[in-house]
Design a protein around this motif. Structure first.
Motif, PDB file in Angstrom:
ATOM      1  N   ALA A  81      -2.773   5.635   4.048  1.00 28.15           N
ATOM      2  CA  ALA A  81      -3.724   5.396   5.127  1.00 28.15           C
ATOM      3  C   ALA A  81      -3.900   3.891   5.360  1.00 28.15           C
ATOM      4  CB  ALA A  81      -5.069   6.039   4.796  1.00 28.15           C
ATOM      5  N   ARG A  82      -4.054   3.132   4.280  1.00 24.77           N
ATOM      6  CA  ARG A  82      -4.215   1.687   4.428  1.00 24.77           C
ATOM      7  C   ARG A  82      -2.893   1.032   4.834  1.00 24.77           C
ATOM      8  NH1 ARG A  82      -7.795  -1.136  -0.100  1.00 24.77           N
ATOM      9  NH2 ARG A  82      -7.898  -2.680   1.588  1.00 24.77           N
ATOM     10  N   ALA A  83      -1.785   1.614   4.374  1.00 19.64           N
ATOM     11  CA  ALA A  83      -0.476   1.100   4.793  1.00 19.64           C
ATOM     12  C   ALA A  83      -0.332   1.214   6.305  1.00 19.64           C
ATOM     13  CB  ALA A  83       0.641   1.870   4.090  1.00 19.64           C
ATOM     14  N   ILE A  84      -0.761   2.348   6.848  1.00 21.89           N
ATOM     15  CA  ILE A  84      -0.659   2.562   8.295  1.00 21.89           C
ATOM     16  C   ILE A  84      -1.587   1.604   9.041  1.00 21.89           C
ATOM     17  CG2 ILE A  84      -1.159   4.234  10.133  1.00 21.89           C
ATOM     18  CD1 ILE A  84      -0.156   6.414   8.117  1.00 21.89           C
ATOM     19  N   ASP A  85      -2.793   1.376   8.488  1.00 22.75           N
ATOM     20  CA  ASP A  85      -3.730   0.440   9.136  1.00 22.75           C
ATOM     21  C   ASP A  85      -3.120  -0.954   9.214  1.00 22.75           C
ATOM     22  OD1 ASP A  85      -5.626   2.359   9.539  1.00 22.75           O
ATOM     23  OD2 ASP A  85      -6.796   1.865   7.738  1.00 22.75           O
ATOM     24  N   MET A  86      -2.577  -1.432   8.097  1.00 14.84           N
ATOM     25  CA  MET A  86      -1.968  -2.763   8.071  1.00 14.84           C
ATOM     26  C   MET A  86      -0.731  -2.805   8.972  1.00 14.84           C
ATOM     27  SD  MET A  86      -3.653  -4.912   6.140  1.00 14.84           S
ATOM     28  CE  MET A  86      -5.151  -4.153   6.755  1.00 14.84           C
ATOM     29  N   GLY A  87       0.025  -1.707   8.962  1.00 17.02           N
ATOM     30  CA  GLY A  87       1.220  -1.638   9.787  1.00 17.02           C
ATOM     31  C   GLY A  87       0.896  -1.742  11.267  1.00 17.02           C
ATOM     32  N   HIS A  88      -0.212  -1.096  11.670  1.00 17.65           N
ATOM     33  CA  HIS A  88      -0.618  -1.174  13.077  1.00 17.65           C
ATOM     34  C   HIS A  88      -1.065  -2.596  13.441  1.00 17.65           C
ATOM     35  CE1 HIS A  88      -0.942   3.369  13.262  1.00 17.65           C
ATOM     36  NE2 HIS A  88      -0.233   3.044  14.335  1.00 17.65           N
ATOM     37  N   PHE A 144       0.838  -1.207   0.000  1.00 12.23           N
ATOM     38  CA  PHE A 144       0.000   0.000   0.000  1.00 12.23           C
ATOM     39  C   PHE A 144       0.873   1.258   0.000  1.00 12.23           C
ATOM     40  CE2 PHE A 144      -3.519  -2.681   1.968  1.00 12.23           C
ATOM     41  CZ  PHE A 144      -4.325  -2.631   0.835  1.00 12.23           C
ATOM     42  N   ALA A 145       1.944   1.248   0.815  1.00 13.43           N
ATOM     43  CA  ALA A 145       2.830   2.417   0.887  1.00 13.43           C
ATOM     44  C   ALA A 145       3.494   2.677  -0.465  1.00 13.43           C
ATOM     45  CB  ALA A 145       3.888   2.193   1.963  1.00 13.43           C
ATOM     46  N   GLU A 146       3.956   1.625  -1.121  1.00 15.05           N
ATOM     47  CA  GLU A 146       4.615   1.772  -2.424  1.00 15.05           C
ATOM     48  C   GLU A 146       3.660   2.288  -3.487  1.00 15.05           C
ATOM     49  OE1 GLU A 146       6.107  -2.118  -3.131  1.00 15.05           O
ATOM     50  OE2 GLU A 146       7.568  -2.020  -1.494  1.00 15.05           O
ATOM     51  N   ASN A 147       2.359   1.999  -3.307  1.00 19.65           N
ATOM     52  CA  ASN A 147       1.366   2.412  -4.297  1.00 19.65           C
ATOM     53  C   ASN A 147       0.587   3.659  -3.868  1.00 19.65           C
ATOM     54  OD1 ASN A 147       1.027   0.215  -6.642  1.00 19.65           O
ATOM     55  ND2 ASN A 147       1.634  -0.826  -4.750  1.00 19.65           N
ATOM     56  N   GLY A 148       1.115   4.365  -2.863  1.00 23.01           N
ATOM     57  CA  GLY A 148       0.569   5.671  -2.499  1.00 23.01           C
ATOM     58  C   GLY A 148      -0.613   5.670  -1.571  1.00 23.01           C
ATOM     59  N   ASP A 149      -1.064   4.487  -1.130  1.00 23.73           N
ATOM     60  CA  ASP A 149      -2.222   4.431  -0.214  1.00 23.73           C
ATOM     61  C   ASP A 149      -1.691   4.365   1.219  1.00 23.73           C
ATOM     62  OD1 ASP A 149      -4.608   4.047   1.070  1.00 23.73           O
ATOM     63  OD2 ASP A 149      -5.330   2.484  -0.294  1.00 23.73           O
ATOM     64  N   TRP A 200       5.723   6.537   7.405  1.00 25.65           N
ATOM     65  CA  TRP A 200       4.477   6.647   6.630  1.00 25.65           C
ATOM     66  C   TRP A 200       3.560   7.724   7.207  1.00 25.65           C
ATOM     67  CZ3 TRP A 200       3.746   0.628   6.831  1.00 25.65           C
ATOM     68  CH2 TRP A 200       4.669   0.026   5.956  1.00 25.65           C
ATOM     69  N   GLN A 201       3.495   7.826   8.540  1.00 24.87           N
ATOM     70  CA  GLN A 201       2.657   8.851   9.170  1.00 24.87           C
ATOM     71  C   GLN A 201       3.178  10.246   8.858  1.00 24.87           C
ATOM     72  OE1 GLN A 201       2.817   7.308  13.179  1.00 24.87           O
ATOM     73  NE2 GLN A 201       0.765   6.418  13.046  1.00 24.87           N
ATOM     74  N   GLU A 202       4.509  10.390   8.836  1.00 28.58           N
ATOM     75  CA  GLU A 202       5.103  11.691   8.500  1.00 28.58           C
ATOM     76  C   GLU A 202       4.794  12.067   7.061  1.00 28.58           C
ATOM     77  OE1 GLU A 202       9.493  13.896   8.439  1.00 28.58           O
ATOM     78  OE2 GLU A 202       9.271  11.874   9.287  1.00 28.58           O
ATOM     79  N   ARG A 203       4.887  11.084   6.153  1.00 32.58           N
ATOM     80  CA  ARG A 203       4.576  11.338   4.740  1.00 32.58           C
ATOM     81  C   ARG A 203       3.095  11.712   4.574  1.00 32.58           C
ATOM     82  NH1 ARG A 203       6.381   6.094   1.649  1.00 32.58           N
ATOM     83  NH2 ARG A 203       5.066   7.062   0.051  1.00 32.58           N
ATOM     84  N   LEU A 204       2.234  11.055   5.321  1.00 33.71           N
ATOM     85  CA  LEU A 204       0.799  11.336   5.220  1.00 33.71           C
ATOM     86  C   LEU A 204       0.487  12.746   5.724  1.00 33.71           C
ATOM     87  CD1 LEU A 204      -1.950  10.098   4.442  1.00 33.71           C
ATOM     88  CD2 LEU A 204      -2.163   9.319   6.814  1.00 33.71           C
TER      89      LEU A 204
END
Length: 504
Positions: free
Chosen positions: A469-476, A462-467, A495-499
């Protein structure tokens, strides 16, 4: 005229495999009646359809030699009747058309199976096609007549070294040195490889063999622990040279006698060869075990179980070598290798590790394909085959096998997870995401390692593809299971800093 690009082996199609299998069965039947010419022509067809098949090639060579009753010279007119194929073989060599080299070479060997120059040319072609096992086989066949030839032994020694089989390489370099005492390369090679001879007879700690390779996806790492499974079963003490004491020799002789008698009385019964080979392995007589299996393979008309045992026995030393090389590599990185091993640079060890890993994968692919075709309803073989194809970077082939494997509800979760990795490697995130999510829903909560791998793959994808928010959800989700897993805590912060920056 520009030279053609090197030919690459392509796996045979399902139709080609069917024709080859039928031709092989028919060849065995007609050869058993003494009709060698027809049988050899059928086997030539098998080898053309499936050039990398070891069983077809070895059966063909046996038939070619049997036709001339192992007279070590073939047909009296072989040189004249093969001139056209010799010329075409040389042209194929110049064009680097290695498959054509093999086809013309087999035509020559059908008239003289002991033609040294042809066997050397074919071995080079096998090596160029990354069929090292067949390259070794070809040169080993040549040694039946030319066992002391320095050029032949040098070429075979290099192949054994390339495969990581140092003990065999040393023996051949010693023969080269005996044949030509002034050969400096032979002297140096025998000395350089002497420290590695323990590869063939040492026993290694299970922990060293259980450590995975350096794949990006550790769930796909081969399991080298299987390498020591046979050796660890041995209950008979052995000396440092791999031989057993006199008491053990006497015991082996007693226990082998009834099995040898049974083989003599009923030479087509596969179970006797399998039991005798197991007995020899128990006493660490690996060469004798392999010889028994080869004998049984011919006597039983290519019995499937014996084929599998032979393939597994050939894998065992490679897995041991891989484990030892990994151990040396870790010590080199940590700066802990002993002085005797300092001539092996970090790059040397990494190169050897990569070669051994590829050789193991290629052999395991052949083994699991054989099992999958033999037992089409047992889809676990398809799962294992897809696993190895992925590691060998044959992604499209891996996807095909894994999609078959997921039809078994018991294998769905793992098959879907591995399909996710395949599609991710193929840069198809949409399909990768779909398979990962389906796998996550199917895998049992007790399979925590697999769930962590999937959560990490989804989060990073998700992070590599620009999503983000979902990257952070999965990461948590992953951090809640294991905060230290692949530095997920640090990645979440990034990822949170980038968001936040994107929101501003």
């Amino acid at each position: 005229m520009s030279q053609a690009e090197p030919t690459r082996i392509k796996p045979p199609t399902a139709e080609q495999r069917r024709i080859a299998t039928e031709s092989f069965d028919k060849a065995n039947r007609v050869i058993s009646t003494g009709n060698y010419d027809y049988g050899i022509n059928l086997l030539l067809t098998c080898c053309k359809l499936d050039p990398g098949n070891t069983v077809y090639r070895t059966t063909l060579r046996r038939a070619q030699k049997a036709k001339y009753r192992n007279n070590l010279r073939g047909s009296p007119l072989a040189f004249l009747t093969t001139s056209r194929h010799r010329a075409r073989l040389k042209v194929a060599q110049q064009r680097r058309d290695y498959l054509a080299v093999l086809e013309h070479g087999e035509q020559i060997l059908s008239r003289n199976p002991w033609d040294l120059s042809t066997q050397m040319d074919m071995a080079e072609a096998f090596e160029a096609l990354e069929l090292l096992d067949l390259a070794v086989f070809e040169l080993d066949q040549a040694r039946q007549k030319f066992g002391r030839d320095a050029t032949l032994n040098r070429a075979l020694a290099r192949l054994f070294e390339k495969r990581g089989n140092f003990a065999h390489a040393i023996k051949l370099w010693q023969i080269v040195k005996e044949t030509d005492p002034s050969d400096l390369e032979a002297s140096h090679k025998a000395k350089d490889l002497a420290a590695s001879e323990t590869i063939q007879r040492g026993q290694y700690e299970e922990s060293a063999q259980n450590k995975g390779d350096e794949s990006d996806d550790p769930r796909f790492a081969p399991a080298p622990a299987a390498a020591a499974s046979t050796a660890s079963k041995s209950t008979t003490p052995a000396t440092a040279s791999g031989t057993v004491g006199q008491a053990a020799v006497d015991r082996l002789t007693r226990e082998a006698a009834p099995l040898l008698a049974q083989i003599e009385a009923n030479p087509t019964e596969a179970s006797f060869y399998l039991k005798l080979a197991e007995l020899y392995r128990k006493f660490r007589q690996d060469d004798r075990a392999r010889a028994v299996l080869q004998q049984g393979l011919a006597a039983t008309g290519q019995n499937f179980q014996i084929q599998v045992e032979l393939m597994e026995s050939d894998l065992e030393p490679l897995r041991k070598n891989f484990a030892l090389t990994q151990d040396k590599l870790r010590k080199r990185i940590a700066g802990g290798l002993e002085a005797a091993d300092e001539e092996h640079t970090l790059e040397d060890l990494r190169r050897l590790q990569a070669k051994l890993r590829l050789e193991i994968l290629n052999r395991e692919i052949e083994l699991y394909r054989l099992k999958a075709e033999r037992f089409p309803t047992d889809l676990s073989h398809r799962l294992e085959l897809g696993n190895r194809l992925y590691l060998a970077d044959r992604i499209d082939d891996a996807i095909s096998e894994l999609q078959q494997a997921r039809k078994d509800v018991r294998l769905q979760g793992k098959a879907l997870m591995q399909l996710g990795f395949c599609f991710k490697k193929r840069n198809n995130w949409r399909l990768a995401q779909r398979n990962f999510e389906e796998a996550l829903a199917l895998l049992a909560t007790t399979d925590e390692p697999a769930r962590k791998e999937i959560l990490f793959a989804l989060a990073s994808g998700f992070a590599e593809n620009g999503d983000l928010a979902r990257a952070i959800d999965m990461g948590h989700e992953l951090a809640n299971l294991d905060f230290s897993f692949r530095e997920i805590g640090k990645r979440l912060d990034e990822w949170q800093e980038r968001l936040q920056n994107a929101a501003n």
